[in-house]
Design an enzyme around this catalytic site. Sequence first.
Site, PDB file in Angstrom:
ATOM      1  N   GLY A  66      -4.244  -4.155  -4.822  1.00 25.13           N
ATOM      2  CA  GLY A  66      -5.235  -3.138  -5.178  1.00 25.13           C
ATOM      3  C   GLY A  66      -4.519  -1.843  -5.449  1.00 25.13           C
ATOM      4  N   HIS A  67      -4.067  -1.670  -6.672  1.00 21.59           N
ATOM      5  CA  HIS A  67      -3.295  -0.470  -6.992  1.00 21.59           C
ATOM      6  C   HIS A  67      -4.221   0.664  -7.397  1.00 21.59           C
ATOM      7  CE1 HIS A  67       0.444  -3.116  -7.848  1.00 21.59           C
ATOM      8  NE2 HIS A  67       0.015  -3.158  -6.614  1.00 21.59           N
ATOM      9  N   ASP A 111       0.820  -1.223   0.000  1.00 22.93           N
ATOM     10  CA  ASP A 111       0.000   0.000   0.000  1.00 22.93           C
ATOM     11  C   ASP A 111       0.852   1.269   0.000  1.00 22.93           C
ATOM     12  OD1 ASP A 111      -2.210  -1.781   0.469  1.00 22.93           O
ATOM     13  OD2 ASP A 111      -1.688  -1.753   2.602  1.00 22.93           O
ATOM     14  N   GLN A 155       2.069  -5.802  -3.329  1.00 29.51           N
ATOM     15  CA  GLN A 155       2.367  -5.937  -1.893  1.00 29.51           C
ATOM     16  C   GLN A 155       3.722  -5.295  -1.549  1.00 29.51           C
ATOM     17  OE1 GLN A 155       1.378  -9.311  -3.371  1.00 29.51           O
ATOM     18  NE2 GLN A 155      -0.704  -8.610  -3.155  1.00 29.51           N
ATOM     19  N   LYS A 162       2.503   2.232  -4.895  1.00 28.53           N
ATOM     20  CA  LYS A 162       3.199   1.719  -6.094  1.00 28.53           C
ATOM     21  C   LYS A 162       2.410   2.031  -7.351  1.00 28.53           C
ATOM     22  CE  LYS A 162       2.958  -2.362  -4.340  1.00 28.53           C
ATOM     23  NZ  LYS A 162       2.481  -1.985  -3.016  1.00 28.53           N
TER      24      LYS A 162
HETATM   25  P1  GDP Z   1      -0.276   0.409  -3.822  1.00 31.85           P
HETATM   26  O1  GDP Z   1      -0.958  -0.876  -3.587  1.00 31.85           O
HETATM   27  O2  GDP Z   1       1.137   0.430  -3.332  1.00 31.85           O
HETATM   28  O3  GDP Z   1      -0.412   0.937  -5.209  1.00 31.85           O
HETATM   29  O4  GDP Z   1      -0.974   1.444  -2.887  1.00 31.85           O
HETATM   30  P2  GDP Z   1      -2.479   1.955  -2.924  1.00 31.85           P
HETATM   31  O5  GDP Z   1      -3.154   1.755  -4.186  1.00 31.85           O
HETATM   32  O6  GDP Z   1      -3.118   1.451  -1.672  1.00 31.85           O
HETATM   33  O7  GDP Z   1      -2.171   3.506  -2.830  1.00 31.85           O
HETATM   34  C1  GDP Z   1      -2.202   4.146  -1.709  1.00 31.85           C
HETATM   35  C2  GDP Z   1      -3.220   5.255  -1.724  1.00 31.85           C
HETATM   36  O8  GDP Z   1      -2.500   6.442  -1.557  1.00 31.85           O
HETATM   37  C3  GDP Z   1      -4.065   5.466  -2.961  1.00 31.85           C
HETATM   38  O9  GDP Z   1      -5.336   5.876  -2.575  1.00 31.85           O
HETATM   39  C4  GDP Z   1      -3.345   6.582  -3.703  1.00 31.85           C
HETATM   40  O10 GDP Z   1      -4.200   7.381  -4.506  1.00 31.85           O
HETATM   41  C5  GDP Z   1      -2.833   7.366  -2.567  1.00 31.85           C
HETATM   42  N1  GDP Z   1      -1.598   8.096  -2.817  1.00 31.85           N
HETATM   43  C6  GDP Z   1      -0.529   7.721  -3.567  1.00 31.85           C
HETATM   44  N2  GDP Z   1       0.437   8.662  -3.487  1.00 31.85           N
HETATM   45  C7  GDP Z   1      -0.031   9.638  -2.668  1.00 31.85           C
HETATM   46  C8  GDP Z   1       0.511  10.846  -2.172  1.00 31.85           C
HETATM   47  O11 GDP Z   1       1.632  11.227  -2.452  1.00 31.85           O
HETATM   48  N3  GDP Z   1      -0.290  11.558  -1.316  1.00 31.85           N
HETATM   49  C9  GDP Z   1      -1.526  11.182  -0.962  1.00 31.85           C
HETATM   50  N4  GDP Z   1      -2.214  11.947  -0.121  1.00 31.85           N
HETATM   51  N5  GDP Z   1      -2.057  10.038  -1.398  1.00 31.85           N
HETATM   52  C10 GDP Z   1      -1.319   9.272  -2.236  1.00 31.85           C
END
Ligand code: GDP
Length: 427
Positions: free
Chosen positions: A45-46, A18, A226, A21
Amino acid sequence: MFTPQCRCIVVVGAQWGDEGKGKLVDVLAEGADLVVRYQGGANAGHTVVVGDEQFILQQIPSGILHPGPRCVVGNGVVLDPETFFIELDHLATKGIDTRGRIQVSDRAHLVLPYHKLLDQAREKSQNIGTTGRGIGPTYEDKYGRRGVRVGDLRTPGTAMKLVATGVERANALLEMLGASTRADLTAHQELLGRLGPRLVGLATDTGLVIHRALQAGRRVLLEGAQGALLDVDHGNYTFVNSSNTTAGGAAVGAGIGPMAIQGVLGVVKAYTTRVGNGPLPSGADAQVDAMLRKLGGEFGAVTGRARRCGWFDAVVARYSARVNGLSHLAVTKLDVLDTFPELPVCIGYRIDGEPTDQLPSDVGMLDRIEPVYRTMPGWQASTAGARRLEDLPREARAYLDLLAELVGVPIRYVSVGTRRDQIITVE
Ligand code: GDP
């Protein structure tokens, strides 16, 4: 990050998943010819925000949201045909042209409904905090050499026989586990009859596709799911995934040699979160935990589960840099820290009174960790509009400098918001 000398990059989560990525892959995908998922399944869940639209991609590489790149679901992925096509068709309804742009490895294993039933029944007794999507049982079948692969669907008779044996075996296990549900063979036959031919139409030797792309000088982006601390070998076992989420897993799961990978971008949040059970050494007190969760929207993209939150843990990130061989770091969600007057950073641990800067391997010791913090001043100003390092408050730059120094990896990107343009590229 793509250059003529660096044409194959892997993006990995360097904490507990999360990390954001999806956003980094989206940013890098703009310059990529091929975007490849190489492990995990529909438990990822990206989240990618394009304009006013939020996309949550579970099985399809995030590169699909750009018009250019072709996308590959590699052999290391476990593929749920039902949700895969729901996702694909949903993208089409949102105006994303997916036609002819997706290929699936004929070596990828299928997640079938009986795997999900087993996952849910096991979770009741094992309490790992899985998403119940059948990922673990599918990997078990893969390594138990009884899995069903995408390529098996080319010979429907063979596939159906494998599935019938799988259903029978799953039902025996479900009975042993005391579950009240049973897998239904007819439903499995119907599912594969309906989706099998469509999947076969996308199936190919994707390792060869990637190899040829690299030989032709194309740019390949490998999209991890992950995070390193959930890696089955290097994570906090037993609170881990069933696959190798670290960069080494990218070569195996994409079907290319390790020397083909020329850059490893580790994504970390500017703080720490963890979903599911298991240790979180730098977990914050209830008040800060709730604040970070609220400001960062720390709820699972797939399950909606609340994530536990804490301060940046440099021991974890440094460990992650080592086991992934990180060449660059991306720090996300810096903006979430904008209002805090002080920012503790976990720089080491004490375990049973003994100082250490290494992450222990067993969960028993992890539970006895007392984090050692160095407190940095907060900046108490908005970073959301920053597009260059110089736009950031002095305290935010000092905070980032400390992170890079502690982790021992240069920062290449800083993300300051959900939108595509809310990113700083450090040249
Ligand atoms: P992943 O599985 O690593 O891709 O992570 P997620 O999809 O859970 O992404 C994390 C959340 O953080 C998502 O809702 C993104 O839109 C949000 N997000 C990503 N980068 C940033 C950031 O720099 N700032 C904020 N506030 N939210 C972010």
